[in-house]
Design an enzyme around this catalytic site. Structure first.
Site, PDB file in Angstrom:
ATOM      1  N   TYR A  21     -13.804   6.630 -13.009  1.00  0.00           N
ATOM      2  CA  TYR A  21     -13.679   5.386 -12.252  1.00  0.00           C
ATOM      3  C   TYR A  21     -14.297   4.224 -13.021  1.00  0.00           C
ATOM      4  O   TYR A  21     -13.701   3.144 -13.132  1.00  0.00           O
ATOM      5  CB  TYR A  21     -14.365   5.553 -10.898  1.00  0.00           C
ATOM      6  N   THR A  25     -16.134   4.589   0.524  1.00  0.00           N
ATOM      7  CA  THR A  25     -17.476   4.896   0.036  1.00  0.00           C
ATOM      8  C   THR A  25     -18.269   5.769   1.003  1.00  0.00           C
ATOM      9  O   THR A  25     -19.463   5.978   0.809  1.00  0.00           O
ATOM     10  CB  THR A  25     -18.280   3.602  -0.216  1.00  0.00           C
ATOM     11  N   LYS A  82     -12.390   0.776 -14.344  1.00  0.00           N
ATOM     12  CA  LYS A  82     -12.773  -0.578 -13.945  1.00  0.00           C
ATOM     13  C   LYS A  82     -13.252  -1.404 -15.136  1.00  0.00           C
ATOM     14  O   LYS A  82     -13.112  -2.628 -15.159  1.00  0.00           O
ATOM     15  CB  LYS A  82     -13.842  -0.521 -12.847  1.00  0.00           C
ATOM     16  N   ASP A 115       0.855  -1.194   0.000  1.00  0.00           N
ATOM     17  CA  ASP A 115       0.000   0.000   0.000  1.00  0.00           C
ATOM     18  C   ASP A 115       0.881   1.230   0.000  1.00  0.00           C
ATOM     19  O   ASP A 115       2.040   1.173   0.432  1.00  0.00           O
ATOM     20  CB  ASP A 115      -0.916   0.014   1.230  1.00  0.00           C
ATOM     21  N   ASP A 127       3.687   2.631  -4.642  1.00  0.00           N
ATOM     22  CA  ASP A 127       2.878   3.692  -5.234  1.00  0.00           C
ATOM     23  C   ASP A 127       2.502   3.224  -6.627  1.00  0.00           C
ATOM     24  O   ASP A 127       3.345   3.167  -7.527  1.00  0.00           O
ATOM     25  CB  ASP A 127       3.684   4.991  -5.290  1.00  0.00           C
ATOM     26  N   ASN A 158      -6.097  -5.046  -5.616  1.00  0.00           N
ATOM     27  CA  ASN A 158      -7.172  -4.293  -4.984  1.00  0.00           C
ATOM     28  C   ASN A 158      -6.881  -2.795  -4.953  1.00  0.00           C
ATOM     29  O   ASN A 158      -7.796  -1.985  -4.884  1.00  0.00           O
ATOM     30  CB  ASN A 158      -7.386  -4.811  -3.558  1.00  0.00           C
ATOM     31  N   THR A 210     -17.241   0.770   3.418  1.00  0.00           N
ATOM     32  CA  THR A 210     -15.835   0.979   3.763  1.00  0.00           C
ATOM     33  C   THR A 210     -15.523   2.471   3.752  1.00  0.00           C
ATOM     34  O   THR A 210     -16.357   3.299   3.365  1.00  0.00           O
ATOM     35  CB  THR A 210     -14.901   0.285   2.753  1.00  0.00           C
TER      36      THR A 210
END
Length: 245
Positions: free
Chosen positions: A152, A190, A156, A35, A56, A84, A187
């Site tokens: 976004y 969102t 995706k 991460d 990154d 993810n 989460t």
């Protein structure tokens, strides 16, 4: 089910990535969490008894360096990669003609190019295992065409297309490539989504109610298992039946 399998999870510091890592750890996987959020990532890794590597996804050199470090930690053998890590600027809702060009470019750089470069860096290690699995986190917004979220959604959609192409390229190496397309999860990422969209999912899904991250993690774990190769190339909309593929 995952005993002894070396698995990398990106975007694992918090949210869905951390929940995926937790489920994989419970099933016996040897984990490397990655991460850009180093402090949170190291804390999550320590809790799960996992390794942590900073990365990154917007920077090719960072991904390359992480790949070299992962090779050392795994002894050159990797069984699974969970892509993810992603960003979702404008998740609260921005019309397509108001998206800033810099914002558009950053979303594509992280979500699309970053996913591709991560797979490119890890494929040699996945080939060595003889049973590599790649699970890409897409989004059901790319299936039903969510409005006011085009950068976004486009990113995706690209992840879904890459999944299908890579499944054919990597199948001869016994590497399975699949995508999971969740709905709106409860989460941190969102929390700024308008309540109306949360209510849309909760009220119009085949299984009513809001979706927790834990409802996705078991599917990801199965797709990482040795028995999931026959599902390669598939995109699974794990969204309580809000949209069907």
């Amino acid at each position: 089910m995952l005993d002894g399998r070396n698995i990398i999870v990106t975007g694992a510091a918090r949210g869905l990535g951390a929940e995926i890592a937790k489920t994989l750890a419970e099933q016996g996987a040897r984990l490397i969490l990655a991460d850009i959020l180093e402090e949170e990532g190291r804390a999550t890794a320590e809790t799960l008894g996992a390794e942590f590597l900073p990365v990154d996804l917007a920077e090719p050199a960072s991904i390359e360096a992480m790949g070299k470090a992962a090779a050392e930690l795994t002894g050159g053998v990797l069984h699974g990669l969970v892509n993810n890590g992603a960003i979702a600027t404008g998740i609260g809702g921005i019309p397509f003609d108001e998206i800033a060009i810099d914002s558009w470019d950053l979303v594509q750089r992280v979500n699309v190019r970053g996913t591709w470069l991560m797979i490119r860096a890890m494929t040699p290690l996945l080939k060595t295992s003889g049973s590599g699995r790649i699970v890409n986190l897409a989004s059901d917004t790319a299936i039903w065409g969510a409005p006011n979220l085009m950068s976004y959604v486009a990113s995706k959609g690209a992840v879904i297309s890459m999944t299908r192409s890579l499944a054919r390229e990597l199948g001869p190496c016994h590497i399975g490539v699949t995508a999971v397309a969740p709905g709106i999860l409860t989460t941190e990422s969102t929390e700024y989504v308008p309540v109306e969209r949360h209510d849309l999912y909760a009220g119009r899904s085949a299984v009513p109610g809001r979706q927790a991250p834990e409802q996705v993690t078991g599917v990801v774990a199965f797709l990482l298992s040795s028995g999931a190769l026959t599902l390669t190339g598939q995109v699974l909309p794990v969204n309580n039946g809000f949209v069907f593929a």
